[in-house]
Design a protein around this motif. Structure first.
Motif, short mmCIF file in Angstrom:
data_model
loop_
_atom_site.label_atom_id
_atom_site.label_comp_id
_atom_site.label_asym_id
_atom_site.label_seq_id
_atom_site.Cartn_x
_atom_site.Cartn_y
_atom_site.Cartn_z
N LEU A 72 0.82 -1.21 0.00
CA LEU A 72 0.00 0.00 0.00
C LEU A 72 0.86 1.26 0.00
CD1 LEU A 72 -2.83 -1.10 2.45
CD2 LEU A 72 -2.97 -0.86 -0.04
N ALA A 73 1.99 1.21 0.67
CA ALA A 73 2.90 2.36 0.64
C ALA A 73 3.43 2.60 -0.77
CB ALA A 73 4.05 2.14 1.62
N THR A 74 3.74 1.54 -1.48
CA THR A 74 4.23 1.65 -2.86
C THR A 74 3.17 2.24 -3.76
OG1 THR A 74 5.74 -0.22 -2.57
CG2 THR A 74 5.15 0.38 -4.83
N GLN A 132 -16.37 10.05 6.64
CA GLN A 132 -15.57 9.97 5.43
C GLN A 132 -14.36 10.91 5.51
OE1 GLN A 132 -15.95 7.83 2.71
NE2 GLN A 132 -13.89 8.63 2.35
N ARG A 133 -14.57 12.09 6.07
CA ARG A 133 -13.45 13.02 6.21
C ARG A 133 -12.42 12.48 7.19
NH1 ARG A 133 -9.47 15.38 4.92
NH2 ARG A 133 -9.06 17.58 5.33
N GLY A 134 -12.87 11.83 8.25
CA GLY A 134 -11.92 11.22 9.19
C GLY A 134 -11.08 10.17 8.51
N ARG A 135 -11.69 9.37 7.66
CA ARG A 135 -10.96 8.34 6.93
C ARG A 135 -9.98 8.97 5.95
NH1 ARG A 135 -11.48 5.28 2.17
NH2 ARG A 135 -11.07 3.04 2.40
N ASP A 136 -10.43 9.99 5.21
CA ASP A 136 -9.55 10.66 4.25
C ASP A 136 -8.40 11.37 4.96
OD1 ASP A 136 -11.02 9.86 2.03
OD2 ASP A 136 -12.30 11.64 2.08
N PHE A 137 -8.70 11.97 6.10
CA PHE A 137 -7.68 12.69 6.86
C PHE A 137 -6.58 11.72 7.32
CE2 PHE A 137 -5.95 14.44 10.81
CZ PHE A 137 -5.63 15.73 10.43
N ALA A 138 -7.00 10.56 7.82
CA ALA A 138 -6.01 9.55 8.23
C ALA A 138 -5.23 9.06 7.02
CB ALA A 138 -6.72 8.39 8.92
N GLU A 139 -5.92 8.81 5.91
CA GLU A 139 -5.25 8.29 4.72
C GLU A 139 -4.25 9.29 4.14
OE1 GLU A 139 -7.06 7.25 0.55
OE2 GLU A 139 -7.49 5.60 1.95
N SER A 140 -4.42 10.57 4.45
CA SER A 140 -3.45 11.56 4.00
C SER A 140 -2.04 11.24 4.52
CB SER A 140 -3.86 12.96 4.46
OG SER A 140 -4.90 13.48 3.67
N ARG A 141 -1.96 10.61 5.64
CA ARG A 141 -0.65 10.26 6.20
C ARG A 141 0.02 9.14 5.39
NH1 ARG A 141 1.12 14.22 7.98
NH2 ARG A 141 2.46 13.32 9.59
N LEU A 142 -0.79 8.25 4.82
CA LEU A 142 -0.27 7.22 3.92
C LEU A 142 0.16 7.86 2.60
CD1 LEU A 142 0.10 4.19 3.18
CD2 LEU A 142 -2.30 4.19 2.48
N VAL A 143 -0.69 8.75 2.06
CA VAL A 143 -0.36 9.44 0.82
C VAL A 143 0.91 10.27 0.98
CG1 VAL A 143 -1.17 11.22 -0.80
CG2 VAL A 143 -2.77 9.49 0.05
N HIS A 173 3.44 7.43 7.04
CA HIS A 173 2.85 6.40 7.90
C HIS A 173 2.46 5.19 7.08
CE1 HIS A 173 2.61 8.17 11.87
NE2 HIS A 173 2.26 9.30 11.33
N TRP A 174 2.56 4.02 7.73
CA TRP A 174 2.08 2.76 7.16
C TRP A 174 0.58 2.65 7.37
CZ3 TRP A 174 6.03 0.37 4.69
CH2 TRP A 174 7.34 0.58 5.16
N HIS A 175 -0.04 1.79 6.58
CA HIS A 175 -1.48 1.56 6.72
C HIS A 175 -1.84 1.07 8.13
CE1 HIS A 175 -5.52 0.17 6.04
NE2 HIS A 175 -5.18 -1.09 6.26
#
Length: 283
Positions: free
Chosen positions: A79-81, A204-215, A219-221
């Motif tokens: 997922l990081a890749t 949904q915003r909470g999920r997107d906000f967290a996923e920003s750290r992966l993008v 951060h790892w998943h």
């Protein structure tokens, strides 16, 4: 003919001032100047949380991060890749926006999902709630970070991060769980309590906000998965704090007043466009 200048004696001026104060005291509550809402700080810009210490012992509560060679670690790496492909896209730019938790910028991060502007003028209790709960989530998350000392993904894959100015600091700090994402989930649950009619958009915003750290490649998943646990447990503990509940009640009134006057947050179309998933395979 020039008008005569009227001069008051000191006694008359004092009497006039007393009459003015008395008149103000008799005004209805809505007509009085609003009372300043103070956010307690440890130092300028660093808020003091509601809780007396961590909400719980995250070092004991959060399980170990995935071990090298495990299926969970392989998923993290894959997922990081995939996330690296979003470098330079609008989603990457949004991840950089989401990285800034300082206020007033931090107040706008969930405004579109909430549906009203968030600022210290019109929603001061809501701003105080966000700033103080940020401190609680960060303090609670720290013990697990310190225990596991997991290196961040950009150190493993050699990719860029969305906030290059933070590179040196990030190299020295641990990855698991994500502090930003723990704060984001704490905010998500608190905002849902303040505006339950916006729960779908806020989740949904909470999920997107967290996923920003992966993008952002910081951060790892699995860091994000455990951050949701930290955020939920922090919010659960906050619901037993009288000061938090008082600010939550005041925040509800502020949000309702913003809706009644038709106030709208800015930049929502651009945020929505940036958050459209470029890679549906990302979790």
């Amino acid at each position: 003919m020039r008008p005569r200048r009227i001069r008051l004696s000191r006694a008359a001026a004092a009497a006039a001032a007393l009459v003015f104060v008395a008149a103000c005291a008799g005004l209805p509550e809505a007509s009085r100047a609003p009372e300043a809402v103070v956010v307690p700080e440890r130092s300028p810009g660093v808020s003091i949380g509601y809780l007396d210490g961590p909400a719980f012992d995250s070092a004991a509560f959060v399980p170990p991060p995935p071990q090298a060679g495990s299926a969970a670690h392989a998923l993290d790496a894959a997922l990081a890749t995939r996330a690296l492909a979003q470098a330079g896209t609008p989603r990457w730019d949004q991840a950089a926006v989401d990285a800034d938790l300082d206020f007033p910028a931090g107040g706008a991060l969930f405004a579109c999902a909430l549906g009203v502007p968030v600022d210290s003028t019109d929603t001061p209790h809501l701003v105080r709630l966000l700033r103080r709960s940020l401190a609680d989530a960060a303090v609670t998350n720290r013990a697990a970070k310190d225990r596991w000392q997991r290196p961040r993904p950009f150190l493993a894959n050699g990719g860029a991060v969305c906030t290059p100015a933070d590179d040196a600091r990030l190299r020295e700090s641990a990855s698991y769980p994500s502090g930003h994402a723990s704060i984001g989930w704490t905010w998500t649950y608190a905002l849902i309590a303040a505006a339950p009619e916006r729960s779908d958009a806020l989740l949904q915003r909470g999920r997107d906000f967290a996923e920003s750290r992966l993008v952002c490649n910081v951060h790892w998943h699995s860091d994000l998965v455990q951050s949701q646990t930290v955020g939920a447990a922090t919010f659960a503990r906050l619901q037993d704090d009288a000061s938090f509940l008082a600010d939550l009640a005041a925040a509800r009134r502020e949000i309702a007043a913003q809706r009644a006057r038709g106030a709208q947050p800015s930049g929502c179309a651009a945020e929505a466009a940036a958050l459209q998933p470029a890679d549906p395979a990302l979790p």
